[in-house]
Design an enzyme around this catalytic site. Structure first.
Site, mmCIF file in Angstrom:
data_model
loop_
_atom_site.group_PDB
_atom_site.id
_atom_site.type_symbol
_atom_site.label_atom_id
_atom_site.label_comp_id
_atom_site.label_asym_id
_atom_site.label_seq_id
_atom_site.Cartn_x
_atom_site.Cartn_y
_atom_site.Cartn_z
ATOM 1 N N CYS A 87 5.211 -2.763 12.302
ATOM 2 C CA CYS A 87 5.228 -3.740 11.209
ATOM 3 C C CYS A 87 5.220 -3.054 9.838
ATOM 4 C CB CYS A 87 4.112 -4.750 11.389
ATOM 5 S SG CYS A 87 4.444 -6.274 10.495
ATOM 6 N N HIS A 192 3.493 -6.205 16.733
ATOM 7 C CA HIS A 192 2.225 -5.467 16.852
ATOM 8 C C HIS A 192 1.793 -5.344 18.310
ATOM 9 C CE1 HIS A 192 0.985 -5.752 12.551
ATOM 10 N NE2 HIS A 192 1.702 -6.860 12.569
ATOM 11 N N GLU A 194 -0.209 -3.382 19.361
ATOM 12 C CA GLU A 194 -1.633 -3.026 19.325
ATOM 13 C C GLU A 194 -2.526 -4.260 19.283
ATOM 14 O OE1 GLU A 194 0.524 -2.766 16.922
ATOM 15 O OE2 GLU A 194 -0.339 -3.139 14.937
HETATM 16 N N1 GLN Z 1 4.456 -7.989 5.311
HETATM 17 C C1 GLN Z 1 3.700 -6.779 5.459
HETATM 18 C C2 GLN Z 1 4.202 -5.673 4.528
HETATM 19 O O1 GLN Z 1 5.083 -5.852 3.777
HETATM 20 C C3 GLN Z 1 3.689 -6.261 6.874
HETATM 21 C C4 GLN Z 1 2.888 -7.188 7.738
HETATM 22 C C5 GLN Z 1 2.207 -6.551 8.900
HETATM 23 O O2 GLN Z 1 2.080 -5.322 9.012
HETATM 24 N N2 GLN Z 1 1.710 -7.403 9.756
HETATM 25 O O3 GLN Z 1 3.684 -4.599 4.554
#
Ligand code: GLN
Length: 220
Positions: A87, A192, A194
């Site tokens: 992410c 994710h 995790e």
């Molecule tokens: N939207 C977040 C960002 O720009 C990422 C979101 C996440 O890691 N769950 O970093």
């Protein structure tokens, strides 16, 4: 890469400036791999791989620079050791962002880079800020057992370069958007793995196991 090393001999670091690094440490432990947190450059020494967790990429970008970690982590990525970003970690591993966040002075957020790809942050939009999906994930899932993926304000990948393979996609308005990609040593997912517990599946370890094989140089 630590060719052929037994899993118990591998050492993985998790960047712990911000975000869900504890969940990655728990998943690594369940894979039998010793994990350690990385908050300073010396803590990268001796590692076979590094995970960049989910969280907020703009905050991590600022902290990477405040902790003098930007350059050491870039060097770690280009050294050919295994790296995995989930992410926000995927955003940080992108060579290019579309519509990056900007600070009060209008400066765009920076990334570490490492994967020849263009990523869009918060790509799934408001209605789908957070959602879950069953993914066909090349190399690690099978039709009876897709990967149950948790997306939280997730990015997607808009372009990959020649050395980057798309491993999973999510279909949005008729377009298959890549949500898992890898080069030989760098892996990134929009979701994710995790996050297990309530939203995810407690026993799901297949993405982390792929990263472990990459640390051993067997992630083909
Ligand atoms: N939207 C977040 C960002 O720009 C990422 C979101 C996440 O890691 N769950 O970093």
């Amino acid at each position: 890469m630590n060719s052929g090393a037994p899993v118990s001999a591998l050492r993985a670091g998790v960047l712990a400036l911000q975000g869900d690094f504890r969940e990655h440490l728990a998943a690594l432990a369940d894979c039998g791999v010793q994990g350690s947190i990385v908050r300073r450059a010396q803590e990268l020494e001796g590692l076979d791989g590094l995970i960049i967790p989910g969280g907020e990429s703009t905050a991590m970008d600022r902290l990477l620079r405040a902790f003098d970690l930007h350059r050491p982590v870039r060097e770690f990525i280009s050294s050919g050791r295994a790296v995995y970003g989930s992410c926000a970690g995927m955003i940080l591993l992108a060579d290019q962002l579309v519509e990056p966040a900007r600070d009060a002075r209008g400066e765009p957020q920076q990334t570490l880079g490492g994967l020849d790809m263009t990523v869009r942050r918060n790509a799934f939009g408001r209605q789908r800020d957070s959602f879950e999906a069953e993914l066909d994930f090349r190399q690690i899932s099978d039709p009876e057992r897709p990967i149950h993926a948790v997306f939280i304000r997730a990015p997607w990948v808009e372009r990959v370069g020649p050395g980057v393979e798309v491993l999973a996609t999510v279909r949005i308005e008729g377009i298959d958007r890549p949500v898992a990609v890898r080069s030989s040593t760098v892996l990134a997912t929009s979701f994710h793995p995790e996050v297990r517990g309530t939203a995810g599946e407690p026993d799901e370890l297949r993405v982390h196991e792929l990263f472990v094989r990459m640390m051993q140089g067997r992630g083909e």
